[in-house]
Design a protein around this motif. Structure first.
Motif, mmCIF file in Angstrom:
data_model
loop_
_atom_site.group_PDB
_atom_site.id
_atom_site.type_symbol
_atom_site.label_atom_id
_atom_site.label_comp_id
_atom_site.label_asym_id
_atom_site.label_seq_id
_atom_site.Cartn_x
_atom_site.Cartn_y
_atom_site.Cartn_z
ATOM 1 N N VAL A 52 -2.156 0.814 4.509
ATOM 2 C CA VAL A 52 -2.729 -0.506 4.832
ATOM 3 C C VAL A 52 -3.926 -0.781 3.932
ATOM 4 O O VAL A 52 -4.064 -1.875 3.351
ATOM 5 C CB VAL A 52 -3.130 -0.564 6.329
ATOM 6 N N GLU A 53 -4.783 0.222 3.785
ATOM 7 C CA GLU A 53 -5.987 0.059 2.966
ATOM 8 C C GLU A 53 -5.616 -0.234 1.504
ATOM 9 O O GLU A 53 -6.124 -1.149 0.884
ATOM 10 C CB GLU A 53 -6.836 1.335 3.081
ATOM 11 N N ARG A 54 -4.677 0.548 0.989
ATOM 12 C CA ARG A 54 -4.239 0.358 -0.393
ATOM 13 C C ARG A 54 -3.571 -1.002 -0.585
ATOM 14 O O ARG A 54 -3.702 -1.618 -1.628
ATOM 15 C CB ARG A 54 -3.215 1.426 -0.785
ATOM 16 N N GLY A 82 0.828 -1.199 0.000
ATOM 17 C CA GLY A 82 0.000 0.000 0.000
ATOM 18 C C GLY A 82 0.860 1.246 0.000
ATOM 19 O O GLY A 82 0.595 2.210 -0.720
ATOM 20 N N LEU A 83 1.936 1.186 0.817
ATOM 21 C CA LEU A 83 2.848 2.322 0.899
ATOM 22 C C LEU A 83 3.463 2.604 -0.468
ATOM 23 O O LEU A 83 3.525 3.745 -0.925
ATOM 24 C CB LEU A 83 3.922 1.986 1.926
ATOM 25 N N LEU A 84 3.884 1.548 -1.129
ATOM 26 C CA LEU A 84 4.536 1.721 -2.431
ATOM 27 C C LEU A 84 3.553 2.211 -3.473
ATOM 28 O O LEU A 84 3.886 3.049 -4.311
ATOM 29 C CB LEU A 84 5.168 0.391 -2.860
ATOM 30 N N ASP A 85 2.332 1.697 -3.385
ATOM 31 C CA ASP A 85 1.291 2.112 -4.318
ATOM 32 C C ASP A 85 1.009 3.603 -4.128
ATOM 33 O O ASP A 85 0.914 4.359 -5.100
ATOM 34 C CB ASP A 85 0.036 1.275 -4.062
ATOM 35 N N ALA A 86 0.913 4.009 -2.859
ATOM 36 C CA ALA A 86 0.653 5.421 -2.566
ATOM 37 C C ALA A 86 1.820 6.281 -3.016
ATOM 38 O O ALA A 86 1.640 7.394 -3.517
ATOM 39 C CB ALA A 86 0.421 5.588 -1.070
ATOM 40 N N LEU A 87 3.019 5.759 -2.870
ATOM 41 C CA LEU A 87 4.216 6.500 -3.272
ATOM 42 C C LEU A 87 4.214 6.743 -4.783
ATOM 43 O O LEU A 87 4.471 7.845 -5.248
ATOM 44 C CB LEU A 87 5.451 5.697 -2.858
ATOM 45 N N ASP A 93 1.175 11.486 9.351
ATOM 46 C CA ASP A 93 1.730 10.123 9.394
ATOM 47 C C ASP A 93 0.651 9.057 9.631
ATOM 48 O O ASP A 93 0.655 8.009 8.981
ATOM 49 C CB ASP A 93 2.799 10.026 10.497
ATOM 50 N N ASP A 94 -0.277 9.345 10.559
ATOM 51 C CA ASP A 94 -1.320 8.355 10.858
ATOM 52 C C ASP A 94 -2.194 8.095 9.640
ATOM 53 O O ASP A 94 -2.509 6.950 9.311
ATOM 54 C CB ASP A 94 -2.191 8.827 12.034
ATOM 55 N N ALA A 95 -2.587 9.197 8.987
ATOM 56 C CA ALA A 95 -3.456 9.065 7.815
ATOM 57 C C ALA A 95 -2.719 8.322 6.703
ATOM 58 O O ALA A 95 -3.291 7.457 6.024
ATOM 59 C CB ALA A 95 -3.902 10.439 7.334
ATOM 60 N N LEU A 96 -1.431 8.623 6.566
ATOM 61 C CA LEU A 96 -0.638 7.938 5.530
ATOM 62 C C LEU A 96 -0.551 6.436 5.829
ATOM 63 O O LEU A 96 -0.719 5.601 4.934
ATOM 64 C CB LEU A 96 0.782 8.512 5.492
ATOM 65 N N ALA A 97 -0.316 6.115 7.099
ATOM 66 C CA ALA A 97 -0.188 4.702 7.477
ATOM 67 C C ALA A 97 -1.497 3.959 7.223
ATOM 68 O O ALA A 97 -1.504 2.843 6.676
ATOM 69 C CB ALA A 97 0.208 4.587 8.945
#
Lengths: 95, 159
Positions: free
Chosen positions: B31-33, A2-7, B23-27
């Motif tokens: 997870v959702e993505r 997810g982090l990478l996708d968002a990045l 940071d919280d919203a990003l985290a």
């Protein structure tokens, strides 16, 4: 993931669709190239690790054998030789 | 609760890509993505999957480097200890034993020349004394060394 996708989404936000796809494909290529290098290094490291651990284990067994068995036996033999030699020399000194 | 460690540089890059998001919203978004991306096709999902795999590989690599350093240090320490024993500790004791045996043989010969029995006047030699007259054997292969060691300990009954 997810982090990478968002990045990726954030990084490519300003690019038009075709350019974004091209950039993503290039990034995948770079990631794969890096992964190949890391896999190669990891393989070499694991092999070296295995050999070093094996050599250390074998040598540590030999050290334990030398310290726990060979040296005490040799010292015991030396003590017995010294006692025998002393008695033999004493007997030789007697008239 | 599951804790996920994220490389600092990656998190910083994500913050730069999404300015103004905390940071919280990003985290939470990550997870959702992540859940969504697992089932998606397409280049972006492919990039995320492969990069995630590469990051796992990187973590594994860093871990393996640490373990390899520890194993190399342990191997070096065992090598040095073994060398010290073989060069500095065992040989002088063997040499002393050889010297004493030679002196004993000489004294025994002198006593016999006088018509005396050495065994009647001195404590006996150890019956299972280790041989110190020969240099340690050199082996051609590790297998030969192992076989000879097994034979030796069967013969002397130890350790």
């Amino acid at each position: 993931m997810g982090l990478l996708d968002a990045l990726v989404e954030g990084a490519l936000a300003d690019l038009p669709g075709a350019a974004a796809r091209r950039a993503t494909a290039e990034a995948i290529g770079r990631v794969e190239a890096l992964a190949a290098v890391m896999r190669f290094e990891l393989h070499g490291l694991r092999e070296r690790l295995r050999q070093d651990e094996l050599a250390a284990r074998m040598r540590e067994r030999e050290i334990a054998m030398t310290e726990g068995w060979l040296l005490p036996r040799l010292r015991r033999d030396v003590a017995a030789y010294e006692a025998r030699l002393e008695a033999l020399l004493a007997a030789l000194r007697e008239p | 609760m599951t804790v996920v460690r994220v490389p600092r540089s990656l998190w910083e890059a994500l913050r730069r890509a999404h300015p103004g998001t905390g940071d919280d919203a990003l985290a939470r978004a990550c997870v959702e993505r992540g859940r969504r991306a697992l089932g998606e096709d397409g280049l972006r999902a492919e990039f995320a999957r492969r990069t995630a795999a590469a990051l796992l590989l990187r973590t594994e690599l860093l871990d393996a480097r640490g373990r390899a350093r520890e194993a190399a240090a342990r191997e070096r320490a065992s090598y040095e200890r073994h060398l010290a024993l073989e060069r500095e500790v065992v040989p002088p004791i063997r040499a002393r034993a050889r010297e004493l045996r030679a002196a004993i043989a000489g004294a025994e010969a002198d006593l016999r020349a006088r018509g005396l029995d050495p065994d009647a006047v001195a404590p006996p030699m150890p019956v299972d004394a280790l041989s110190v007259d020969q240099e340690p054997p050199r082996y051609r292969t590790p297998e030969e060394r192992r076989r000879r060691a097994v034979e030796f300990f069967r013969r002397v009954g130890g350790p």
